[in-house]
Design a protein around this motif. Structure first.
Motif, mmCIF file in Angstrom:
data_model
loop_
_atom_site.group_PDB
_atom_site.id
_atom_site.type_symbol
_atom_site.label_atom_id
_atom_site.label_comp_id
_atom_site.label_asym_id
_atom_site.label_seq_id
_atom_site.Cartn_x
_atom_site.Cartn_y
_atom_site.Cartn_z
ATOM 1 N N PRO A 123 0.809 -1.224 0.000
ATOM 2 C CA PRO A 123 0.000 0.000 0.000
ATOM 3 C C PRO A 123 0.841 1.273 0.000
ATOM 4 N N ARG A 124 1.897 1.292 0.793
ATOM 5 C CA ARG A 124 2.726 2.483 0.882
ATOM 6 C C ARG A 124 3.426 2.760 -0.438
ATOM 7 N N GLN A 125 3.958 1.684 -1.045
ATOM 8 C CA GLN A 125 4.642 1.826 -2.328
ATOM 9 C C GLN A 125 3.642 2.241 -3.398
ATOM 10 N N GLU A 126 2.437 1.647 -3.330
ATOM 11 C CA GLU A 126 1.431 1.940 -4.337
ATOM 12 C C GLU A 126 1.110 3.430 -4.361
ATOM 13 N N LEU A 127 1.086 4.028 -3.176
ATOM 14 C CA LEU A 127 0.787 5.460 -3.083
ATOM 15 C C LEU A 127 1.756 6.266 -3.939
ATOM 16 N N TRP A 128 3.057 6.007 -3.757
ATOM 17 C CA TRP A 128 4.060 6.794 -4.480
ATOM 18 C C TRP A 128 4.097 6.439 -5.954
ATOM 19 N N ILE A 129 3.906 5.150 -6.250
ATOM 20 C CA ILE A 129 3.906 4.733 -7.662
ATOM 21 C C ILE A 129 2.735 5.390 -8.387
ATOM 22 N N ALA A 130 1.571 5.426 -7.735
ATOM 23 C CA ALA A 130 0.385 6.009 -8.369
ATOM 24 C C ALA A 130 0.536 7.519 -8.534
ATOM 25 N N LEU A 131 1.137 8.158 -7.522
ATOM 26 C CA LEU A 131 1.277 9.623 -7.584
ATOM 27 C C LEU A 131 2.301 10.060 -8.628
ATOM 28 N N PRO A 184 -10.686 9.919 -8.011
ATOM 29 C CA PRO A 184 -10.563 8.785 -7.077
ATOM 30 C C PRO A 184 -11.359 7.574 -7.550
ATOM 31 N N ALA A 185 -11.088 7.107 -8.768
ATOM 32 C CA ALA A 185 -11.828 5.984 -9.328
ATOM 33 C C ALA A 185 -10.863 4.983 -9.930
ATOM 34 N N PHE A 186 -11.026 3.706 -9.595
ATOM 35 C CA PHE A 186 -10.298 2.676 -10.309
ATOM 36 C C PHE A 186 -10.734 2.736 -11.749
ATOM 37 N N PRO A 187 -9.930 2.456 -12.723
ATOM 38 C CA PRO A 187 -8.513 2.141 -12.570
ATOM 39 C C PRO A 187 -7.619 3.370 -12.707
ATOM 40 N N MET A 188 -8.141 4.526 -12.400
ATOM 41 C CA MET A 188 -7.311 5.730 -12.473
ATOM 42 C C MET A 188 -6.315 5.716 -11.312
ATOM 43 N N ASP A 189 -5.273 6.549 -11.468
ATOM 44 C CA ASP A 189 -4.258 6.612 -10.417
ATOM 45 C C ASP A 189 -4.868 7.071 -9.097
ATOM 46 N N GLY A 190 -5.842 7.997 -9.202
ATOM 47 C CA GLY A 190 -6.481 8.505 -7.992
ATOM 48 C C GLY A 190 -7.155 7.391 -7.204
ATOM 49 N N GLY A 191 -7.694 6.395 -7.912
ATOM 50 C CA GLY A 191 -8.323 5.254 -7.256
ATOM 51 C C GLY A 191 -7.308 4.479 -6.432
ATOM 52 N N VAL A 193 -4.485 5.751 -5.254
ATOM 53 C CA VAL A 193 -4.096 6.598 -4.127
ATOM 54 C C VAL A 193 -5.125 6.443 -3.015
ATOM 55 N N LEU A 194 -6.406 6.460 -3.423
ATOM 56 C CA LEU A 194 -7.485 6.320 -2.446
ATOM 57 C C LEU A 194 -7.384 4.985 -1.709
ATOM 58 N N ARG A 195 -7.190 3.894 -2.464
ATOM 59 C CA ARG A 195 -7.093 2.586 -1.817
ATOM 60 C C ARG A 195 -5.903 2.541 -0.858
ATOM 61 N N SER A 196 -4.797 3.106 -1.339
ATOM 62 C CA SER A 196 -3.600 3.114 -0.507
ATOM 63 C C SER A 196 -3.856 3.841 0.812
ATOM 64 N N LEU A 197 -4.523 5.002 0.702
ATOM 65 C CA LEU A 197 -4.797 5.773 1.918
ATOM 66 C C LEU A 197 -5.799 5.043 2.806
ATOM 67 N N LEU A 198 -6.829 4.427 2.168
ATOM 68 C CA LEU A 198 -7.837 3.693 2.944
ATOM 69 C C LEU A 198 -7.212 2.518 3.687
ATOM 70 N N SER A 199 -6.187 1.914 3.087
ATOM 71 C CA SER A 199 -5.616 0.716 3.702
ATOM 72 C C SER A 199 -4.857 1.060 4.987
ATOM 73 N N TYR A 200 -4.704 2.346 5.264
ATOM 74 C CA TYR A 200 -4.116 2.729 6.551
ATOM 75 C C TYR A 200 -5.144 2.597 7.671
ATOM 76 N N VAL A 201 -6.442 2.728 7.305
ATOM 77 C CA VAL A 201 -7.473 2.705 8.337
ATOM 78 C C VAL A 201 -8.329 1.439 8.320
ATOM 79 N N THR A 202 -8.237 0.659 7.222
ATOM 80 C CA THR A 202 -9.018 -0.571 7.182
ATOM 81 C C THR A 202 -8.189 -1.659 6.490
ATOM 82 N N ALA A 207 -10.416 -1.829 1.703
ATOM 83 C CA ALA A 207 -9.956 -0.632 0.995
ATOM 84 C C ALA A 207 -10.213 -0.787 -0.497
ATOM 85 N N THR A 208 -9.912 -1.975 -1.026
ATOM 86 C CA THR A 208 -10.122 -2.238 -2.447
ATOM 87 C C THR A 208 -11.599 -2.139 -2.790
ATOM 88 N N MET A 209 -12.440 -2.735 -1.936
ATOM 89 C CA MET A 209 -13.869 -2.747 -2.211
ATOM 90 C C MET A 209 -14.442 -1.332 -2.197
#
Ligand SMILES: [Zn+2]
Length: 397
Positions: A123-131, A184-191, A193-202, A207-209
């Protein structure tokens, strides 16, 4: 645009040169794979052009001929635009590489590019890769903005007219690319980023769902807006986002089920082989006699081919029942090892439009080394059983 789901991790274990060589024969690595042609290689990453992209170029050329586009600009502008898209994808790919994740290829579609990572980032790597992708467009836009300002040029977006503002247009296109990809929509990068951020709290599953649902919701809004305003392009993109969001979620669920599992857990152990001298009629009889769809073909103690159901049917139509299986079998059949990572193999299977894969216990093609087969049907059953077990495990907690 979107970084695609990982399309296969390298097989675990090291001394498998002949095996991987063999798998490559049918795995999606040939230049014309999936209708995408290699046009360049950057930092070891093949950049491919999807055939649908040629349709766009032809359409633009046609528009130019009829004078409905701005001649001289459309083609050059599309090229510049796609350079920006390639740079965007390279932003993803090179950031992924910093985390040790390779990119199998970058494919350019008319609506954008897709960088296929070879394995799934955390998740952490995904954030930076997506951004990193949208960040490239922000950087290009920033540089263009500075240049246009310093040289006192207009920043107006203008496609028509005697002197279209090439650089200003390019500036706006990069702004749009950055904004559009950060939806913030899959399969866009924002999606992502959103999943990555959500995976910090759930959990990652959750987060994927959630990210997929939000993606589909946004796609529906986009589609309705497109319908209301009669923008066909927007409806097209909305459909793409909607389907992409669903696929992304499904792929992650599958990944969660097979991750860490080995080929041996999902392979069929009981199957029959056919001799190379068998006729197509004999093969058809074997097909009808049981549930097996694809047959390994053996000769002199060696596995020499794989006869799939579709190849058998085609052979029947071509040569009649008296033709030999040797004439219809696949000679460059895919082979994996029982210890191979199931996730990676599944990705390959997807690229192969779903035939069977032979499981060989060593790097030879000896008949005794043939210990199993991976088939579509069995994989589906394996996934369903894994899903059930997962639910039961949850219920017991
Ligand atoms: Zn992107």
């Amino acid at each position: 645009m979107p970084t695609e789901l990982p399309t296969g991790t390298p097989p675990s274990g090291q001394s498998s040169e002949p095996r991987t060589e063999r798998r490559r024969l049918t795995a999606p690595n040939t230049p014309e794979d999936n209708g995408a042609f290699r046009i360049a290689t950057v930092a070891g990453i093949p950049i491919r052009l999807h055939w649908t992209f040629l349709v766009l170029l032809v359409a633009l050329g046609f528009m130019g001929l009829r004078g409905t586009g701005s001649e001289g600009v459309s083609l050059l502008f599309v090229l510049a635009l796609f350079c920006c898209v390639v740079l965007h994808e390279l932003g993803h790919a090179l950031t992924a590489l910093r985390y040790g994740i390779k990119t199998r290829d970058i494919v350019l579609y008319p609506i954008g590019g897709v960088a296929s990572l070879e394995s799934l980032p955390g998740p952490r790597q995904e954030l930076w890769i997506a951004l990193a992708g949208p960040a490239v467009n922000v950087a290009i836009a920033g540089a263009l903005y500075l240049f246009l300002n310093l040289t006192g040029q207009s920043l107006t977006f203008q496609l028509e007219g005697p002197r279209p503002q090439f650089l200003a247009n390019l500036f706006w296109i990069n702004v749009m690319l950055a904004v559009f990809n950060m939806l913030p929509a899959f399969p866009m990068d924002g999606g992502r980023v959103l999943r990555s951020l959500l995976s910090y709290v759930t959990s990652e599953d959750n987060a994927t769902m959630i990210a997929a649902r939000i993606g589909q919701f946004i796609a529906v809004l986009m589609g309705l807006f497109g319908l209301a305003t009669g923008r066909l392009g927007l409806i097209f993109i909305a459909i793409f986002v909607f389907i992409g969001a669903g696929q992304e979620a499904a792929a992650y669920r599958t990944k969660a089920l097979v991750s860490g599992r080995q080929v041996r857990e999902a392979m069929v152990r009981e199957f029959r082989t056919l001799p190379v001298g068998a006729t197509l009629r004999e093969a058809a009889d074997a097909l009808l006699a049981g549930t097996q769809q694809d047959f390994p073909i053996v000769h002199g103690g060696e596995v020499v081919g794989l006869l799939s159901r579709s190849a058998l049917l085609q052979g029947m139509a071509r040569e009649g029942p008296h033709g030999y299986v040797a004439g219809s079998m696949l000679r460059d059949f895919p082979v994996v090892h029982p210890d191979d990572d199931l996730e990676a193999v599944l990705m390959d299977l997807r690229g192969m439009m779903g035939g069977s894969i032979l499981v060989m216990a060593d790097d030879t093609l000896r008949e005794e080394a043939l210990v199993g087969m991976l088939t579509q049907e069995n994989l589906l059953e394996f996934l369903m059983l894994s899903q059930l077990q997962k639910h039961q495990a949850h219920a017991q907690l």
